[in-house]
Design a protein around this motif. Structure first.
Motif, mmCIF file in Angstrom:
data_model
loop_
_atom_site.group_PDB
_atom_site.id
_atom_site.type_symbol
_atom_site.label_atom_id
_atom_site.label_comp_id
_atom_site.label_asym_id
_atom_site.label_seq_id
_atom_site.Cartn_x
_atom_site.Cartn_y
_atom_site.Cartn_z
ATOM 1 N N ILE A 166 53.710 38.035 36.727
ATOM 2 C CA ILE A 166 52.476 37.259 36.305
ATOM 3 C C ILE A 166 52.771 35.779 36.547
ATOM 4 C CG2 ILE A 166 51.300 36.833 33.946
ATOM 5 C CD1 ILE A 166 52.744 39.627 33.045
ATOM 6 N N ALA A 167 51.914 34.904 37.062
ATOM 7 C CA ALA A 167 52.076 33.660 37.168
ATOM 8 C C ALA A 167 51.228 32.579 36.354
ATOM 9 C CB ALA A 167 51.765 33.100 38.698
ATOM 10 N N ASN A 168 51.973 31.688 35.687
ATOM 11 C CA ASN A 168 51.149 30.802 34.867
ATOM 12 C C ASN A 168 50.808 29.750 35.489
ATOM 13 O OD1 ASN A 168 50.357 29.833 32.103
ATOM 14 N ND2 ASN A 168 51.845 28.304 32.558
ATOM 15 N N CYS A 169 49.485 29.105 35.259
ATOM 16 C CA CYS A 169 49.066 28.035 36.010
ATOM 17 C C CYS A 169 48.671 26.919 35.227
ATOM 18 C CB CYS A 169 47.764 28.271 36.889
ATOM 19 S SG CYS A 169 46.054 28.669 35.836
ATOM 20 N N SER A 170 48.664 26.993 33.718
ATOM 21 C CA SER A 170 48.457 25.727 33.066
ATOM 22 C C SER A 170 49.044 25.939 31.485
ATOM 23 C CB SER A 170 46.935 25.652 32.799
ATOM 24 O OG SER A 170 46.685 24.592 31.881
ATOM 25 N N GLY A 171 49.601 24.721 31.234
ATOM 26 C CA GLY A 171 49.718 24.754 29.816
ATOM 27 C C GLY A 171 49.316 23.790 28.756
ATOM 28 N N ALA A 172 48.195 23.036 29.401
ATOM 29 C CA ALA A 172 47.603 22.004 28.657
ATOM 30 C C ALA A 172 46.189 21.939 29.416
ATOM 31 C CB ALA A 172 48.275 20.553 28.575
ATOM 32 N N ARG A 173 44.959 21.257 28.789
ATOM 33 C CA ARG A 173 43.832 20.988 29.440
ATOM 34 C C ARG A 173 44.106 19.908 30.596
ATOM 35 N NH1 ARG A 173 40.548 17.708 24.917
ATOM 36 N NH2 ARG A 173 39.012 17.944 26.405
ATOM 37 N N THR A 174 45.169 19.234 30.685
ATOM 38 C CA THR A 174 45.189 18.184 31.675
ATOM 39 C C THR A 174 45.802 18.859 33.230
ATOM 40 O OG1 THR A 174 47.582 17.524 30.780
ATOM 41 C CG2 THR A 174 45.657 16.428 30.022
ATOM 42 N N ASP A 175 46.319 20.134 33.187
ATOM 43 C CA ASP A 175 46.972 20.339 34.138
ATOM 44 C C ASP A 175 45.716 20.966 35.257
ATOM 45 O OD1 ASP A 175 49.596 20.683 33.637
ATOM 46 O OD2 ASP A 175 49.494 22.403 32.447
ATOM 47 N N PRO A 176 45.950 19.976 36.472
ATOM 48 C CA PRO A 176 44.984 20.234 37.615
ATOM 49 C C PRO A 176 44.532 21.470 37.965
ATOM 50 C CG PRO A 176 46.219 18.368 38.152
ATOM 51 C CD PRO A 176 47.057 19.283 37.052
ATOM 52 N N GLY A 177 43.355 21.810 38.572
ATOM 53 C CA GLY A 177 42.786 23.136 38.954
ATOM 54 C C GLY A 177 43.788 23.554 39.910
ATOM 55 N N HIS A 232 46.955 23.790 40.525
ATOM 56 C CA HIS A 232 47.823 24.704 39.988
ATOM 57 C C HIS A 232 47.623 26.221 40.321
ATOM 58 C CE1 HIS A 232 50.955 21.927 39.230
ATOM 59 N NE2 HIS A 232 49.926 21.049 38.656
ATOM 60 N N MET A 233 46.329 26.748 39.689
ATOM 61 C CA MET A 233 46.003 27.987 40.005
ATOM 62 C C MET A 233 45.928 28.532 41.295
ATOM 63 S SD MET A 233 42.543 29.902 38.567
ATOM 64 C CE MET A 233 42.831 29.785 36.767
ATOM 65 N N ARG A 234 45.518 27.628 42.399
ATOM 66 C CA ARG A 234 45.355 27.781 43.578
ATOM 67 C C ARG A 234 46.669 28.147 44.361
ATOM 68 N NH1 ARG A 234 43.816 23.268 45.668
ATOM 69 N NH2 ARG A 234 45.969 23.037 46.705
ATOM 70 N N ARG A 235 47.646 27.092 43.769
ATOM 71 C CA ARG A 235 49.131 27.300 44.334
ATOM 72 C C ARG A 235 49.661 28.668 44.153
ATOM 73 N NH1 ARG A 235 51.751 21.330 43.279
ATOM 74 N NH2 ARG A 235 50.734 20.305 44.944
ATOM 75 N N GLN A 236 49.517 28.906 42.677
ATOM 76 C CA GLN A 236 50.042 30.186 42.401
ATOM 77 C C GLN A 236 49.519 31.452 43.121
ATOM 78 O OE1 GLN A 236 52.877 29.517 41.114
ATOM 79 N NE2 GLN A 236 52.596 29.834 38.993
ATOM 80 N N ALA A 237 48.323 31.359 43.596
ATOM 81 C CA ALA A 237 47.612 32.180 44.299
ATOM 82 C C ALA A 237 48.075 32.449 45.897
ATOM 83 C CB ALA A 237 46.115 32.370 44.133
ATOM 84 N N GLU A 238 48.089 31.171 46.288
ATOM 85 C CA GLU A 238 48.330 31.109 47.802
ATOM 86 C C GLU A 238 49.895 31.149 48.395
ATOM 87 O OE1 GLU A 238 46.523 27.470 49.133
ATOM 88 O OE2 GLU A 238 47.888 26.164 47.992
ATOM 89 N N PRO A 276 56.720 23.229 40.562
ATOM 90 C CA PRO A 276 55.982 24.292 40.427
ATOM 91 C C PRO A 276 55.867 24.880 39.069
ATOM 92 C CG PRO A 276 57.941 24.918 40.967
ATOM 93 C CD PRO A 276 58.074 23.433 40.850
ATOM 94 N N PHE A 277 55.047 25.943 38.801
ATOM 95 C CA PHE A 277 54.732 26.811 37.480
ATOM 96 C C PHE A 277 55.466 28.058 37.610
ATOM 97 C CE2 PHE A 277 50.982 24.189 35.595
ATOM 98 C CZ PHE A 277 51.856 22.915 35.689
ATOM 99 N N PRO A 278 55.782 28.514 36.590
ATOM 100 C CA PRO A 278 56.779 29.654 36.565
ATOM 101 C C PRO A 278 55.941 31.095 36.742
ATOM 102 C CG PRO A 278 56.473 28.788 34.153
ATOM 103 C CD PRO A 278 55.725 27.960 35.176
ATOM 104 N N ILE A 279 56.715 32.128 36.906
ATOM 105 C CA ILE A 279 56.315 33.663 37.238
ATOM 106 C C ILE A 279 57.375 34.197 36.326
ATOM 107 C CG2 ILE A 279 56.173 35.414 38.895
ATOM 108 C CD1 ILE A 279 55.798 33.283 41.034
ATOM 109 N N ALA A 280 56.795 35.372 35.648
ATOM 110 C CA ALA A 280 57.239 36.406 34.915
ATOM 111 C C ALA A 280 57.145 37.505 35.504
ATOM 112 C CB ALA A 280 56.972 36.244 33.263
ATOM 113 N N GLU A 281 58.078 38.274 35.877
ATOM 114 C CA GLU A 281 58.414 39.634 36.345
ATOM 115 C C GLU A 281 58.679 40.524 35.036
ATOM 116 O OE1 GLU A 281 61.286 39.628 39.690
ATOM 117 O OE2 GLU A 281 59.786 38.541 40.899
#
Length: 634
Positions: free
Chosen positions: A18-29, A31-37, A257-262
């Protein structure tokens, strides 16, 4: 890279990533793409909400200036949709904010345009604004979050929302759990949009769905709750907001980067990040993050109560740390309720002086302003009027800025008039000013501005109507109510015990003055009016002395001039970390947008305490292992 089909065929047979991509409204979009790619993940979760989003969005929505959902969340989905479809990654986010249905419809339109075999879903039930307004109109104030603790003295303005004419409700939301999200996933949703779910709920839902847990698998759910807590704050689990950053090359903390939980089937988890990225993930980083924004040993969520007394962190590889030791129980019968209301007006004015006779200068400055406000007939019409002195002049300063401090006049009033007199009062005395006074360039902040207050309440889970909705490509919506918990955990008063002084007395002898931060790391943050503060020794060898030293009385002593008699300290130990955790009730005023403090979220409190000089027995210091050649002491 493993194939998509083989990854999902392993559902429940391996840990879920499970990869997280945001912790607040200010986190740019992106980060979601980076976690996927950047590597294989099964889910991407995102937490876009804080106590500031919902009321601000609501005010803008009512003016026709906002769609209700967070743009950065939509931006992330739009940037990532091709990768999401290609890799069959499921998305769970609370960026729907006030309008999860609207964002889900927009996502489904994007899916249809791209001709992907995906379905968007959303969860409703958190918005209970009208019910709250109706209750208040009948004199029914929701129970305060801290109302069951008789030691807590609530801020005198905590219940101001009862005056609904002067301080009208803006919006009210219950913190939802994972039940509705899991229901949406079970009914075919690939992208689930939530409103005000709890920060960790998307991670709980991802692990719950992947492993096929029952809602009574409390140990497993509790482990995933803590895993969610660890990764939901943007890059905090990868080195951001880390007290020990100064022991590393600063370049690794740039573009984190943003974290991942296994998350394993038993609820234990390894926290990590994608390879070949900046940042660090280790047990110390996770200790700091764990201690952030918790209250006591029992972590409550709508789906489970997690007993974290014996939580444990262990490094198991490069940028890989394992979390274990969490015990689960049924959820509480209530969940948190956030009520936002118009609190009145506030104004801020900044003035600067330079070194010589600074204390007397600020005394004169305050006397002048208070005299002027009294002459104008408004001195007694403020909810708060504070003259906060920021900084201390450097002895024998090497530059003027090192000799400069500033005074922050901060005022709040139920109506605009009192705050509106702050700047004119300043103008009256601007040419009668004290020696060396000068001011900041932008004086516009001295104008009154409306502000929002936050009331943390409780609501019975049985009173909520949580429903999952799944949108088909043709636009039809399937709605399925989420099941209520089968039983609840009886809430007891939180554990609060003080240090055992025997260990401290046994280590008397020669001492050495050191800064507390030289021997300990920590983290602090807000929960409404309360500040959470966790601290642990850099070397576990000194834990027996440290746990005895960090008593309630010692923390009060270290708080020093910031202490007020109406505050209350709650203390808890986590021996397997090992760490001491405190909750300082009331120190943040009303908290969030209504706090008068410069550090309104309590994020600097830990380093204020760590900056204190303390006396440590020489024998204790000598038992510490060398830390970067300093023997733990700078």
């Amino acid at each position: 890279m493993s194939s998509t089909s083989s990854r999902w065929s392993q559902r429940g047979q391996r840990p879920v990533r499970i990869a997280n991509c945001s912790g607040a409204r200010t986190d740019p979009g992106f980060h979601m793409r980076r976690q996927a790619e950047r590597g294989d993940v099964d889910f991407i979760t995102g937490d876009y909400l804080a106590e500031i989003n919902l009321p601000i969005n609501k005010i803008a929505m009512d003016k026709g200036e906002h769609d209700g959902w967070e743009f950065t969340c939509w931006d992330g989905i739009e940037q990532s949709i091709d990768l999401i479809a290609q890799k069959r990654i499921k998305i769970i986010v609370n960026g729907g904010a006030l309008n999860p249905a609207g964002l889900a419809q927009k996502v489904q339109e994007l899916i249809n345009k791209k001709k992907y075999d995906l379905k968007a879903g959303y969860v409703t039930g958190d918005d209970i604004t009208e019910r709250t307004k109706d209750g208040l109109s009948k004199g029914k104030l929701p129970a305060h979050l801290d109302s069951e603790n008789p030691d807590i003295k609530l801020n005198p303005l905590a219940n101001a929302l009862q005056d609904t004419k002067a301080r009208p409700i803006i919006t009210a939301h219950a913190y939802m759990g994972a039940k509705g999200i899991v229901t949406a996933l079970e009914n075919g949703a690939d992208i689930v949009i939530c409103g005000r779910c709890a920060d960790a709920s998307p991670v709980i839902a991802a692990a719950w769905y992947w492993h096929g847990w029952q809602n009574t698998d409390y140990d497993e759910l509790a482990g995933s709750l803590v895993a969610g807590h660890l990764i939901e704050c943007s890059a905090y689990a990868c080195g951001a907001n880390f007290a020990g950053f100064d022991q590393y090359d600063l370049d690794i903390f740039v573009d984190l980067p943003f974290p991942i939980a296994e998350v394993e089937r038993d609820g234990t988890a390894i926290i990590t990040k994608h390879d070949n990225t900046n940042g660090i993930v280790n047990a110390d980083v996770l200790r700091c993050q764990f201690l952030y924004e918790i209250q006591g040993a029992i972590y409550l969520n709508s789906d489970v109560s997690a007993d974290t007394t014996n939580v444990h962190f262990e490094d198991v590889g490069k940028d890989r740390a394992r979390m274990s030791g969490v015990k689960g129980y049924p959820p509480p019968p209530t969940t948190k309720l956030a009520v936002f209301y118009d609190a009145g007006y506030q104004a801020q004015l900044l003035a600067n002086v330079v070194g010589y006779a600074t204390a007397q200068k600020w005394k004169l400055f305050e006397k002048q302003i208070r005299f002027g406000l009294k002459e104008r007939g408004v001195i007694d019409k403020f909810d708060n009027l504070e003259f906060q002195i920021v900084g201390t002049p450097e002895p024998n300063p090497r530059s003027q800025l090192r000799s400069t401090t500033y005074c922050r006049i901060f005022a709040q009033s139920p109506t605009e008039e009192p705050c509106a007199h702050i700047k004119p009062c300043w103008d009256d005395f601007v040419m009668q000013h004290l020696h060396g006074l000068h001011w900041s360039l932008d004086m516009r902040t001295a104008e009154p501005r409306p502000y929002i207050a936050f009331y943390p309440g409780l609501i019975d889970q049985n009173d909520l109507d949580e429903v999952a909705h799944v949108i088909s490509p043709d636009g039809t919506v399937k709605s399925v109510p989420a099941k209520l918990p089968s039983k609840y955990y009886h809430l007891e008063r939180r554990i609060n015990f003080d240090a055992e002084v025997d260990a401290l007395n046994a280590n008397q002898g020669p001492t050495k003055a050191v800064r507390l931060g030289d021997i300990a790391l920590g983290r602090s943050g807000d929960k409404g009016a309360n500040c959470n503060f966790g601290i642990f020794p850099k070397d576990p060898a000194i834990w027996p002395w440290f746990r005895a030293f960090m008593s309630r009385a010692k923390l009060q002593e270290l708080i020093a001039d910031d202490w007020r008699d109406e505050y209350f300290i709650e203390r808890m130990e986590f021996p397997d970390i090992p760490a001491v955790h405190f909750v300082v009730y009331g120190i943040l005023g009303r908290g969030v947008l209504a706090s008068t403090l410069l550090d309104s979220l309590g994020k600097g409190f830990a380093d204020y305490i760590r900056d204190k000089v303390i006396e440590v027995p020489v024998d204790v210091l000598s038992s510490m292992k060398t830390t970067n050649g300093t023997n733990g002491v700078h």
